[in-house]
Design a protein around this motif. Structure first.
Motif, PDB file in Angstrom:
ATOM      1  N   GLU A  58      75.790 140.768 112.041  1.00 51.56           N
ATOM      2  CA  GLU A  58      77.190 140.942 111.633  1.00 51.56           C
ATOM      3  C   GLU A  58      77.296 142.131 110.686  1.00 51.56           C
ATOM      4  OE1 GLU A  58      79.690 138.993 112.738  1.00 51.56           O
ATOM      5  OE2 GLU A  58      78.310 137.735 113.882  1.00 51.56           O
ATOM      6  N   PHE A  59      78.525 142.592 110.479  1.00 52.07           N
ATOM      7  CA  PHE A  59      78.774 143.639 109.500  1.00 52.07           C
ATOM      8  C   PHE A  59      78.974 143.006 108.138  1.00 52.07           C
ATOM      9  CE2 PHE A  59      80.426 145.647 113.416  1.00 52.07           C
ATOM     10  CZ  PHE A  59      79.553 146.724 113.461  1.00 52.07           C
ATOM     11  N   VAL A  60      78.382 143.604 107.132  1.00 56.32           N
ATOM     12  CA  VAL A  60      78.521 143.115 105.762  1.00 56.32           C
ATOM     13  C   VAL A  60      78.967 144.287 104.899  1.00 56.32           C
ATOM     14  CG1 VAL A  60      77.317 142.137 103.773  1.00 56.32           C
ATOM     15  CG2 VAL A  60      76.714 141.390 106.077  1.00 56.32           C
ATOM     16  N   TYR A  61      80.016 144.076 104.147  1.00 56.40           N
ATOM     17  CA  TYR A  61      80.489 145.095 103.208  1.00 56.40           C
ATOM     18  C   TYR A  61      79.883 144.821 101.848  1.00 56.40           C
ATOM     19  CZ  TYR A  61      83.473 147.657 100.020  1.00 56.40           C
ATOM     20  OH  TYR A  61      83.929 148.479  99.034  1.00 56.40           O
ATOM     21  N   ILE A  62      79.230 145.804 101.272  1.00 57.62           N
ATOM     22  CA  ILE A  62      78.654 145.663  99.936  1.00 57.62           C
ATOM     23  C   ILE A  62      79.485 146.551  99.011  1.00 57.62           C
ATOM     24  CG2 ILE A  62      76.612 145.980  98.507  1.00 57.62           C
ATOM     25  CD1 ILE A  62      74.963 145.593 101.106  1.00 57.62           C
ATOM     26  N   PRO A  63      80.253 145.942  98.116  1.00 62.74           N
ATOM     27  CA  PRO A  63      81.154 146.728  97.261  1.00 62.74           C
ATOM     28  C   PRO A  63      80.398 147.570  96.243  1.00 62.74           C
ATOM     29  CG  PRO A  63      81.185 144.429  96.611  1.00 62.74           C
ATOM     30  CD  PRO A  63      80.331 144.512  97.848  1.00 62.74           C
ATOM     31  N   THR A  64      81.066 148.585  95.778  1.00 64.73           N
ATOM     32  CA  THR A  64      80.541 149.449  94.735  1.00 64.73           C
ATOM     33  C   THR A  64      80.507 148.687  93.416  1.00 64.73           C
ATOM     34  OG1 THR A  64      81.600 151.298  95.848  1.00 64.73           O
ATOM     35  CG2 THR A  64      80.914 151.670  93.590  1.00 64.73           C
ATOM     36  N   LEU A  65      79.531 148.999  92.597  1.00 62.38           N
ATOM     37  CA  LEU A  65      79.497 148.403  91.263  1.00 62.38           C
ATOM     38  C   LEU A  65      80.757 148.795  90.504  1.00 62.38           C
ATOM     39  CD1 LEU A  65      75.803 149.196  90.279  1.00 62.38           C
ATOM     40  CD2 LEU A  65      76.773 146.949  90.756  1.00 62.38           C
ATOM     41  N   PRO A  66      81.330 147.889  89.722  1.00 60.44           N
ATOM     42  CA  PRO A  66      82.561 148.221  88.990  1.00 60.44           C
ATOM     43  C   PRO A  66      82.424 149.484  88.137  1.00 60.44           C
ATOM     44  CG  PRO A  66      82.123 145.882  88.848  1.00 60.44           C
ATOM     45  CD  PRO A  66      80.934 146.512  89.523  1.00 60.44           C
ATOM     46  N   SER A  67      81.250 149.718  87.601  1.00 62.21           N
ATOM     47  CA  SER A  67      81.057 150.891  86.750  1.00 62.21           C
ATOM     48  C   SER A  67      81.083 152.195  87.543  1.00 62.21           C
ATOM     49  CB  SER A  67      79.729 150.779  86.001  1.00 62.21           C
ATOM     50  OG  SER A  67      78.656 150.735  86.932  1.00 62.21           O
ATOM     51  N   ARG A  68      80.927 152.131  88.844  1.00 56.31           N
ATOM     52  CA  ARG A  68      80.927 153.328  89.677  1.00 56.31           C
ATOM     53  C   ARG A  68      82.213 153.507  90.468  1.00 56.31           C
ATOM     54  NH1 ARG A  68      74.847 153.438  92.195  1.00 56.31           N
ATOM     55  NH2 ARG A  68      73.778 153.651  90.212  1.00 56.31           N
ATOM     56  N   ARG A  69      83.127 152.577  90.365  1.00 60.00           N
ATOM     57  CA  ARG A  69      84.390 152.669  91.108  1.00 60.00           C
ATOM     58  C   ARG A  69      85.266 153.734  90.505  1.00 60.00           C
ATOM     59  NH1 ARG A  69      85.714 146.407  92.025  1.00 60.00           N
ATOM     60  NH2 ARG A  69      84.346 146.140  93.796  1.00 60.00           N
ATOM     61  N   ARG A  70      85.984 154.382  91.367  1.00 53.12           N
ATOM     62  CA  ARG A  70      86.961 155.366  90.913  1.00 53.12           C
ATOM     63  C   ARG A  70      88.320 154.701  90.870  1.00 53.12           C
ATOM     64  NH1 ARG A  70      85.163 160.381  94.668  1.00 53.12           N
ATOM     65  NH2 ARG A  70      83.191 160.771  93.631  1.00 53.12           N
ATOM     66  N   LYS A  71      89.122 155.124  89.958  1.00 50.63           N
ATOM     67  CA  LYS A  71      90.486 154.606  89.879  1.00 50.63           C
ATOM     68  C   LYS A  71      91.307 155.194  91.010  1.00 50.63           C
ATOM     69  CE  LYS A  71      90.458 153.974  84.906  1.00 50.63           C
ATOM     70  NZ  LYS A  71      91.065 154.353  83.635  1.00 50.63           N
ATOM     71  N   TRP A  72      92.437 154.527  91.293  1.00 50.06           N
ATOM     72  CA  TRP A  72      93.298 154.984  92.363  1.00 50.06           C
ATOM     73  C   TRP A  72      93.697 156.431  92.126  1.00 50.06           C
ATOM     74  CZ3 TRP A  72      98.098 157.114  92.396  1.00 50.06           C
ATOM     75  CH2 TRP A  72      98.686 157.266  93.651  1.00 50.06           C
ATOM     76  N   GLY A  73      93.579 157.238  93.156  1.00 44.18           N
ATOM     77  CA  GLY A  73      94.048 158.612  93.112  1.00 44.18           C
ATOM     78  C   GLY A  73      93.111 159.609  92.476  1.00 44.18           C
TER      79      GLY A  73
END
Length: 88
Positions: free
Chosen positions: A25-40
């Motif tokens: 199956e496909f599994v989505y592994i989210p980015t660590l919160p510290s590496r996420r970019r804010k919208w825009g």
């Protein structure tokens, strides 16, 4: 988003562990919160809207009416009021 083969990036022991929960199956592994970019941030949209809103506030302070700003920027009167009266 590009798919990556787990066997190419994960250690074999970890791949076997994951296979105990899910296989084929496909599994989505989210980015660590510290590496996420804010919208825009990536596209520059956040910067664009920040500058536009500052301009709207500045023009309002010089005497333009809410209706004038609504027409000039193609925004509803309510949207202009939200921009003008926000605490940013």
């Amino acid at each position: 988003m590009e798919y990556v083969k787990a066997a190419e990036v994960l250690p074999e022991w970890l791949l076997r562990e994951i296979q105990q929960y899910i296989q084929g199956e496909f599994v989505y592994i989210p980015t660590l919160p510290s590496r996420r970019r804010k919208w825009g941030e990536s596209s520059g949209a956040a910067q664009y809207y920040q500058e536009r809103n500052e301009e709207i506030r500045r023009i309002f302070r010089t005497g333009a009416s809410v209706d004038e700003l609504s027409g000039k920027y193609g925004l509803s009167v309510d949207s202009i009021k939200k921009i003008i009266y926000s605490k940013k």
